[in-house]
Design an enzyme around this catalytic site. Sequence first.
Site, PDB file in Angstrom:
ATOM      1  N   HIS A  58       0.811  -1.205   0.000  1.00 45.96           N
ATOM      2  CA  HIS A  58       0.000   0.000   0.000  1.00 45.96           C
ATOM      3  C   HIS A  58       0.852   1.265   0.000  1.00 45.96           C
ATOM      4  O   HIS A  58       0.367   2.347  -0.304  1.00 45.96           O
ATOM      5  CB  HIS A  58      -0.985  -0.031   1.173  1.00 45.96           C
ATOM      6  CG  HIS A  58      -2.136  -0.960   0.926  1.00 45.96           C
ATOM      7  ND1 HIS A  58      -3.430  -0.672   1.244  1.00 45.96           N
ATOM      8  CD2 HIS A  58      -2.172  -2.182   0.342  1.00 45.96           C
ATOM      9  CE1 HIS A  58      -4.211  -1.673   0.885  1.00 45.96           C
ATOM     10  NE2 HIS A  58      -3.469  -2.606   0.340  1.00 45.96           N
ATOM     11  N   SER A  81       0.486  -1.189  -6.359  1.00 48.11           N
ATOM     12  CA  SER A  81       0.658  -2.362  -7.214  1.00 48.11           C
ATOM     13  C   SER A  81       1.470  -2.026  -8.460  1.00 48.11           C
ATOM     14  O   SER A  81       1.315  -0.937  -9.029  1.00 48.11           O
ATOM     15  CB  SER A  81      -0.704  -2.895  -7.657  1.00 48.11           C
ATOM     16  OG  SER A  81      -1.361  -3.523  -6.591  1.00 48.11           O
ATOM     17  N   LYS A 137     -13.489  -8.264  -8.764  1.00 54.84           N
ATOM     18  CA  LYS A 137     -12.645  -9.095  -9.643  1.00 54.84           C
ATOM     19  C   LYS A 137     -11.981 -10.208  -8.827  1.00 54.84           C
ATOM     20  O   LYS A 137     -11.882 -11.342  -9.283  1.00 54.84           O
ATOM     21  CB  LYS A 137     -11.594  -8.221 -10.320  1.00 54.84           C
ATOM     22  CG  LYS A 137     -10.912  -8.911 -11.484  1.00 54.84           C
ATOM     23  CD  LYS A 137     -10.041  -7.963 -12.279  1.00 54.84           C
ATOM     24  CE  LYS A 137      -9.293  -8.703 -13.370  1.00 54.84           C
ATOM     25  NZ  LYS A 137      -8.444  -7.832 -14.174  1.00 54.84           N
ATOM     26  N   ASP A 138     -11.545  -9.855  -7.620  1.00 50.63           N
ATOM     27  CA  ASP A 138     -10.953 -10.871  -6.745  1.00 50.63           C
ATOM     28  C   ASP A 138     -11.993 -11.916  -6.344  1.00 50.63           C
ATOM     29  O   ASP A 138     -11.682 -13.102  -6.270  1.00 50.63           O
ATOM     30  CB  ASP A 138     -10.357 -10.223  -5.487  1.00 50.63           C
ATOM     31  CG  ASP A 138      -8.976  -9.621  -5.756  1.00 50.63           C
ATOM     32  OD1 ASP A 138      -8.417  -9.887  -6.834  1.00 50.63           O
ATOM     33  OD2 ASP A 138      -8.469  -8.888  -4.887  1.00 50.63           O
ATOM     34  N   GLU A 174       7.125 -33.639  -0.461  1.00 49.49           N
ATOM     35  CA  GLU A 174       5.924 -33.126  -1.106  1.00 49.49           C
ATOM     36  C   GLU A 174       6.307 -32.409  -2.393  1.00 49.49           C
ATOM     37  O   GLU A 174       7.421 -31.907  -2.538  1.00 49.49           O
ATOM     38  CB  GLU A 174       5.209 -32.161  -0.152  1.00 49.49           C
ATOM     39  CG  GLU A 174       4.510 -32.887   0.978  1.00 49.49           C
ATOM     40  CD  GLU A 174       3.234 -33.562   0.511  1.00 49.49           C
ATOM     41  OE1 GLU A 174       3.330 -34.682   0.003  1.00 49.49           O
ATOM     42  OE2 GLU A 174       2.158 -32.971   0.654  1.00 49.49           O
TER      43      GLU A 174
END
Lengths: 405, 252
Positions: free
Chosen positions: A213, A217, A241-242, A285
Amino acid sequence: MSGYKFENKAVQWFDDRLPLFTVLRHSTTDYPTPRNLNYWWNFGSLALMMLVIMILTGVFLVMNYTPNAALAFDSVERIMRDVNYGWLIRYMHANGASMFFIVVYIHIFRGLYYGSYKAPREVLWWLGLVIYLLMMATAFMGYVLPWGQMSFWGATVITNLFSAFPVVGDYIVTLLWGGFSVANPTLNRFFSLHYLLPFLIFAVVFLHLVALHTVKSNNPLGIEMKGPQDSIPFHPYYTIKDLYGVGVFLIVYLAFVFFAPNFFGEPDNYIPANPMVTPPHIVPEWYYLPFYAILRSIPNKLAGVIAMFSAILILFFLPWIDSSKVKSAKFRPIFKQVFWIFVLDTILLGYVGSQPPGGPLVLIGQIATAVYFLFFPFLYLLGKIEKPRALPQSISAAVLKSEKA
Amino acid sequence: MRKFLLSTIAAGLLAAATPALAHEGPALDNQVWSWQGVFGHYDKAQLRRGWQVYHDICSNCHSMNLVAYRNLAYLGFTADQVKAFAAEKQVTDGPNDQGEMYQRPARPSDHFVPPFPNEQAARVANNGALPPDLSLMVKARHGGPDYVYSLLTGFTDPPAGHVVPDGMYYNRAFNGGNIGMPPPIADDAVTYADGTKATKQQIAKDVVSFLNWAAEPELDQRHALGVKVIGFLIVLTAMFYALKRKIWADVH
């Protein structure tokens, strides 16, 4: 702070005393986000959701799990059979680990492709890598908890790696084991740390968001926002959108949980741990496999361990290794191809790591390891010689142009 | 871009799948199982036949420690039948008021009583080999139910030159070929209560179904709930997408 007055008096009263609503406003409706983020930017919010799911399902599992070498395996099976919806909680947790890593790997590779690690986002990138390292440790210790054969032998193999370090190696291993072999004390400390580390991850995620923040972005063009015409508020544009991304992702994730819950698992882990019987083929894994392949492709144990750790630690220096001023691969024709070679190389390393060592795979693993490490010096040189394509004037200019076309 | 996203996820999953899919050893005799697929579920008549095979044959040597007699109610047995199955076996309970341990018939709440009191007793009765617990057998082997089926039907004459040690048997599905377990089933090894013809293949299929239920008793509930959840998510996601299009209409 901004002097904004909320219409609701109670909200305003509370906000004057604890600026919760101001912070919310500041980081949602007031938070400017590039208007051109593509779907690859969904994976950050998905990773956060996975962390929350893992912590929640984990808390409920612990209510029924017993961290004792004699009881752990049966307590997990009790969760599967006798606890109401215990199978759902456990399968969500077990598959959630794999999904969390898939999401985070895509998130990291997205950062790599669009140059999200470059100034001013170096600290943001570091915090992400710290989260990734903490995730690796957490997942490793979590996999030990069911105390199956692969839990036990995986723990034995991986903890033994630390014995490669001269002088301190054996002390580290004894400390990890809480004794002289993987046994009940090991299970107990792994359980303790497996419960602790996710909250550390949560704290680092918070810092990751504070850093995000602050610097805002990155975006597919890799050029910074220059004014309001380049940005849109996070809410409602990216919240919806998320959420759409969350829907698509949950379909994939829960399809595994309900219809192929043991897809990512090893059958051997449904055999209770037995120190007297070694499984024919011990594999970690899947999310560790590329690094496991790097470890195995170097004949010297200590050098192998160092190479394995370096493969991740080198990523911390990426902001300075990459000498190009252009962020996005979109404008770097050669880097774009090198990036995909790097991705394929990592997948190839993962495949090599999953197979029993021997035959041509040894050489393939060694070449893939060399390619992995050569990527970084090549990246440095590339920035000096590559001719990037012309960058657009601004985000809005590029968006408007593409809409006309 | 969407296609790109999907293909990458698919590639990632494929890469992730390789360890899980790897099966070493001889080819499996793959079968069609009633519980396969999204809508698959157990055939309870088959599970009851499988229980009969386990009860009459397997349980003489193999334990099934994670399953309780009460769980058999799911197969369609009545409460009295379940009680009767449990009461066939004795368990040690206590101490009583006199401070002594005592024997009593097993109750539905007891887990299956194992055939041997401990590992050593099991080994000495089986030529040194330990018959493994069958609770999770199907989940604990690569190939799952197909592997167990192939093993049960895989007893043949050894290929020329293959030496089978004394007290061992050749099985083409078993890693290495030599197994300590004698061929457990043959045609008509059991007589089914429901009149089904007991061929070797039929017996193997039935008992593997039972073993799969023992390993994954939640499967029916899991599949039924999964169909509802995924259906709900598809509708929800479609609505999110519609909302996304609407909210973003003024940006594009």
